[in-house]
Write a protein that holds these residues in place. Structure first.
Motif, PDB file in Angstrom:
ATOM      1  N   LEU A  58       1.102  -1.069  -0.125  1.00 34.55           N
ATOM      2  CA  LEU A  58       0.334   0.283   0.009  1.00 34.55           C
ATOM      3  C   LEU A  58       1.110   1.201   0.205  1.00 34.55           C
ATOM      4  CD1 LEU A  58      -2.782  -1.014   2.076  1.00 34.55           C
ATOM      5  CD2 LEU A  58      -3.057  -1.232   0.078  1.00 34.55           C
ATOM      6  N   LYS A  59       0.157   2.094  -1.119  1.00 35.67           N
ATOM      7  CA  LYS A  59       0.498   3.357  -1.086  1.00 35.67           C
ATOM      8  C   LYS A  59       0.536   4.876  -0.118  1.00 35.67           C
ATOM      9  CE  LYS A  59       2.040   7.070  -4.101  1.00 35.67           C
ATOM     10  NZ  LYS A  59       1.309   7.635  -5.679  1.00 35.67           N
ATOM     11  N   ALA A  60       1.118   5.534   0.730  1.00 37.81           N
ATOM     12  CA  ALA A  60      -0.235   6.243   1.135  1.00 37.81           C
ATOM     13  C   ALA A  60       0.457   7.962   1.226  1.00 37.81           C
ATOM     14  CB  ALA A  60       0.291   5.749   2.457  1.00 37.81           C
ATOM     15  N   VAL A  61       0.122   9.079   0.808  1.00 36.96           N
ATOM     16  CA  VAL A  61       0.228  10.191   0.915  1.00 36.96           C
ATOM     17  C   VAL A  61      -0.421  11.264   2.356  1.00 36.96           C
ATOM     18  CG1 VAL A  61       0.522  12.184   0.095  1.00 36.96           C
ATOM     19  CG2 VAL A  61       0.411  10.004  -1.773  1.00 36.96           C
ATOM     20  N   ILE A  62       0.906  11.452   2.816  1.00 39.74           N
ATOM     21  CA  ILE A  62       0.635  11.515   4.128  1.00 39.74           C
ATOM     22  C   ILE A  62       1.222  13.021   4.249  1.00 39.74           C
ATOM     23  CG2 ILE A  62       0.949   9.559   4.422  1.00 39.74           C
ATOM     24  CD1 ILE A  62       3.459  10.163   6.468  1.00 39.74           C
ATOM     25  N   SER A  63      -0.222  14.505   5.074  1.00 39.08           N
ATOM     26  CA  SER A  63       0.770  15.362   5.908  1.00 39.08           C
ATOM     27  C   SER A  63       0.753  15.806   7.371  1.00 39.08           C
ATOM     28  CB  SER A  63      -0.404  15.998   5.066  1.00 39.08           C
ATOM     29  OG  SER A  63      -0.097  17.934   5.663  1.00 39.08           O
TER      30      SER A  63
ATOM     31  N   THR B 197      12.692  13.417   6.666  1.00 36.78           N
ATOM     32  CA  THR B 197      12.186  14.775   6.981  1.00 36.78           C
ATOM     33  C   THR B 197      13.053  15.473   8.258  1.00 36.78           C
ATOM     34  OG1 THR B 197      10.067  14.274   7.476  1.00 36.78           O
ATOM     35  CG2 THR B 197      10.696  15.393   5.074  1.00 36.78           C
ATOM     36  N   ASP B 198      13.706  15.947   8.351  1.00 33.17           N
ATOM     37  CA  ASP B 198      14.449  16.766   9.636  1.00 33.17           C
ATOM     38  C   ASP B 198      13.458  17.098  10.788  1.00 33.17           C
ATOM     39  OD1 ASP B 198      16.553  15.886   8.958  1.00 33.17           O
ATOM     40  OD2 ASP B 198      17.255  17.945   9.016  1.00 33.17           O
ATOM     41  N   ALA B 199      14.015  17.397  12.153  1.00 34.69           N
ATOM     42  CA  ALA B 199      12.576  17.605  13.096  1.00 34.69           C
ATOM     43  C   ALA B 199      12.348  19.253  13.095  1.00 34.69           C
ATOM     44  CB  ALA B 199      13.593  18.037  14.585  1.00 34.69           C
ATOM     45  N   LYS B 200      10.834  19.458  12.696  1.00 31.54           N
ATOM     46  CA  LYS B 200      10.105  20.547  12.468  1.00 31.54           C
ATOM     47  C   LYS B 200      10.341  21.210  11.390  1.00 31.54           C
ATOM     48  CE  LYS B 200      11.814  23.297  16.841  1.00 31.54           C
ATOM     49  NZ  LYS B 200      12.450  22.093  17.522  1.00 31.54           N
ATOM     50  N   VAL B 201       9.980  20.315  10.575  1.00 30.04           N
ATOM     51  CA  VAL B 201       9.682  19.997   9.131  1.00 30.04           C
ATOM     52  C   VAL B 201       8.614  19.401   8.861  1.00 30.04           C
ATOM     53  CG1 VAL B 201      10.747  19.820   6.582  1.00 30.04           C
ATOM     54  CG2 VAL B 201      12.682  20.395   8.374  1.00 30.04           C
ATOM     55  N   HIS B 202       8.212  20.016   7.916  1.00 31.88           N
ATOM     56  CA  HIS B 202       6.733  19.625   7.705  1.00 31.88           C
ATOM     57  C   HIS B 202       6.733  19.077   6.001  1.00 31.88           C
ATOM     58  CE1 HIS B 202       5.941  22.817  10.255  1.00 31.88           C
ATOM     59  NE2 HIS B 202       6.133  23.418   9.674  1.00 31.88           N
ATOM     60  N   ALA B 203       5.530  18.207   6.105  1.00 34.97           N
ATOM     61  CA  ALA B 203       5.134  17.929   4.626  1.00 34.97           C
ATOM     62  C   ALA B 203       3.705  18.169   4.564  1.00 34.97           C
ATOM     63  CB  ALA B 203       6.168  15.918   4.868  1.00 34.97           C
ATOM     64  N   THR B 204       2.952  18.032   3.519  1.00 34.39           N
ATOM     65  CA  THR B 204       2.007  17.943   2.492  1.00 34.39           C
ATOM     66  C   THR B 204       1.905  17.271   1.724  1.00 34.39           C
ATOM     67  OG1 THR B 204       2.783  19.516   1.370  1.00 34.39           O
ATOM     68  CG2 THR B 204       1.741  20.697   3.059  1.00 34.39           C
TER      69      THR B 204
ATOM     70  N   LEU C 220      10.269  25.409   6.060  1.00 33.64           N
ATOM     71  CA  LEU C 220      10.300  24.098   4.970  1.00 33.64           C
ATOM     72  C   LEU C 220       9.325  22.775   4.605  1.00 33.64           C
ATOM     73  CD1 LEU C 220      12.011  22.598   2.379  1.00 33.64           C
ATOM     74  CD2 LEU C 220      13.516  21.496   4.544  1.00 33.64           C
ATOM     75  N   TYR C 221       8.289  22.890   3.818  1.00 36.46           N
ATOM     76  CA  TYR C 221       7.714  21.839   3.623  1.00 36.46           C
ATOM     77  C   TYR C 221       8.185  20.919   2.331  1.00 36.46           C
ATOM     78  CZ  TYR C 221       4.865  25.135   6.039  1.00 36.46           C
ATOM     79  OH  TYR C 221       4.122  26.199   6.998  1.00 36.46           O
ATOM     80  N   LEU C 222       8.220  19.459   2.314  1.00 37.62           N
ATOM     81  CA  LEU C 222       8.211  18.541   1.483  1.00 37.62           C
ATOM     82  C   LEU C 222       6.485  18.416   1.107  1.00 37.62           C
ATOM     83  CD1 LEU C 222       9.707  16.536  -0.203  1.00 37.62           C
ATOM     84  CD2 LEU C 222       9.011  15.100   2.177  1.00 37.62           C
ATOM     85  N   GLU C 223       6.388  19.043  -0.282  1.00 39.45           N
ATOM     86  CA  GLU C 223       5.522  19.347  -1.015  1.00 39.45           C
ATOM     87  C   GLU C 223       4.522  18.220  -1.719  1.00 39.45           C
ATOM     88  OE1 GLU C 223       3.657  23.467  -1.669  1.00 39.45           O
ATOM     89  OE2 GLU C 223       3.176  22.691  -3.616  1.00 39.45           O
ATOM     90  N   LYS C 224       5.591  17.262  -2.916  1.00 38.83           N
ATOM     91  CA  LYS C 224       4.836  15.950  -3.777  1.00 38.83           C
ATOM     92  C   LYS C 224       6.002  15.656  -3.894  1.00 38.83           C
ATOM     93  CE  LYS C 224       1.806  15.300  -7.260  1.00 38.83           C
ATOM     94  NZ  LYS C 224       0.812  15.073  -6.600  1.00 38.83           N
ATOM     95  N   VAL C 225       6.208  14.318  -4.249  1.00 33.87           N
ATOM     96  CA  VAL C 225       6.165  13.606  -4.410  1.00 33.87           C
ATOM     97  C   VAL C 225       6.193  12.975  -5.614  1.00 33.87           C
ATOM     98  CG1 VAL C 225       7.902  11.244  -4.059  1.00 33.87           C
ATOM     99  CG2 VAL C 225       7.206  12.742  -2.488  1.00 33.87           C
ATOM    100  N   PHE C 226       7.229  13.081  -6.403  1.00 33.69           N
ATOM    101  CA  PHE C 226       6.788  12.409  -8.386  1.00 33.69           C
ATOM    102  C   PHE C 226       7.208  11.390  -7.983  1.00 33.69           C
ATOM    103  CE2 PHE C 226       7.443  17.106  -8.460  1.00 33.69           C
ATOM    104  CZ  PHE C 226       5.364  17.325  -8.581  1.00 33.69           C
ATOM    105  N   TYR C 227       6.631  10.085  -8.929  1.00 35.18           N
ATOM    106  CA  TYR C 227       6.750   8.779  -9.276  1.00 35.18           C
ATOM    107  C   TYR C 227       6.417   8.176 -10.988  1.00 35.18           C
ATOM    108  CZ  TYR C 227       7.038   8.141  -3.693  1.00 35.18           C
ATOM    109  OH  TYR C 227       7.545   7.995  -3.467  1.00 35.18           O
TER     110      TYR C 227
END
Lengths: 252, 252
Positions: B4-9, B52-59, B239-246
């Motif tokens: 299973l693949k999951a996209v998380i924020s 991702t490092d401490a305090k770094v966000h992800a959408t 910093l935000y990791l916004e999108k991962v492309f495959y």
């Protein structure tokens, strides 16, 4: 003594509300702590336009305090922002007449209430909006029901039971809804608000929006003057004190 | 076994980063704790597109995990969101081929970096933007300097010293700046990023923006392949990791 007026913004998440309470982290206590440092330990009391509850936010709360110091208002602002924790910011400081009173001079207030109607609430919005679990209400119905609230009424029905205020007649000047993306904002303006009034109005209109209460029921609720007839008190984290209005005050 | 693949924020503020570390609150640990509950105590490993490092966000962080269970992906998503803390949300879950790998299959990533240039930083933005104390940089200069970064280069100069990666050639496909009110966003896309690369690029271009570094210096920095020539590592909370492309993956 000079009187200074300050407009402040705070993230209410980590506060037990505005007012000083022993052992609790409050906005008033933080402001007075910084003022005591500036005044070499002297206690300087801060008076707000009104209290806000735990977790409730403000983007335009207004306070005043009196000081014997003659440092310019903009230096006060800088000193506050250096010494305050980052969840309180002072946006403006200005000298006002000693006739000005942050609470008694209020001519009106504007509040905002925000629901997040996204299917999954953004983690960044968890402390700043109320999650609806993806439910999108009927905003037309909410807006129509709101017409019964606009105007001058005895708002006993929208006042928390544990209040000492006797006169519960207030004027709601406007009450409107706006979509900002998938977030629903309720913006309400009036000459004064009873304890929990905005949150009880939000909770009651929400019930209209999800079909659990008839549009026409709201006028009836107001007429009963009975808190028990209104909806639940909506959660604190959706509420923002946005602006406090005062009659034009002549600068000193 | 199904994959299973999951996209998380996630709001990175209260995490010590993505990867499991003993005694620390991490995103991986929270996800694996919930999976262990769903799998009656069995350990299910979660693999991300990268840390991702401490305090770094992800959408739009992306992860995969393998499971013997046959419950539908959308039920997984619900179970995650009920059991996870509210600073992690699962946005989508889908079944993928076992050829898919959240890290090795990555074809590109997009990051966002946000500076708050308001005279006084909003208290609501303190964990989500980097405060510039009211400094407004020269964005045209930053954008011009960024042209030296776009393309395929050995990015040793923008890589934290303590890394074990040998091949430091990466391709930056785009790097642009946008104003959102008084917040400045840097949006960067590429086929892969070295450790701290986005934050060092942000720190270096910031120095160009405030006139502390020449526009033409950036090409020189890249040529030296020397981390010491680049700017400071910008703070994590911007910093935000916004999108991962495959590459297009056929659904199972």
């Amino acid at each position: 003594m000079r009187r200074l007026k300050a407009v402040i913004s705070y993230d209410g998440t980590q506060f037990s509300g505005f007012q000083v309470q022993p052992g609790e982290r409050t906005i008033q206590a933080e402001l007075e702590r910084v003022l005591a440092v500036m005044h070499k330990g002297e206690n300087i009391k801060v008076t707000a336009s009104g209290r806000t509850d735990a977790k409730v936010h403000a983007t335009g709360q207004t306070v005043h305090f009196d000081t014997p110091l003659t440092i310019p208002p903009e230096k006060y602002m800088k000193a506050f922002n250096v010494q305050l924790p980052k969840d309180i910011r002072v946006l403006t400081v200005e000298e006002v007449s000693t006739d000005f009173h942050a609470r008694y001079s209020v001519s009106g207030k504007r509040y905002r209430y925000i629901w997040c109607c996204e299917p999954v609430q953004s983690p960044f919005r968890r402390y700043y909006t109320v999650e609806t679990n993806g439910i999108v209400p009927n905003v037309n119905a909410m807006q129509e029901a709101a017409q019964a609230i606009i105007g001058t009424h005895d708002f006993s029905c929208f006042c928390a039971a544990n209040t000492s205020v006797k006169d519960k007649v207030r004027t709601v000047a406007s009450l409107k809804f706006e979509w900002h993306g998938q977030e629903l904002h309720m913006i309400i303006e009036g000459n004064g608000f009873l304890y929990n009034m905005v949150r009880i109005i939000a909770g009651t209109l929400w019930e209209v929006g999800i079909g659990r209460r008839d549009i026409t029921n709201v006028a009836h609720v107001i007429a009963t003057m009975d808190r028990g007839q209104a909806g639940k008190t909506a959660p604190p984290q959706g509420l923002y004190l946005e602006k406090v209005f005062y009659p034009e005050v002549a600068d000193v």
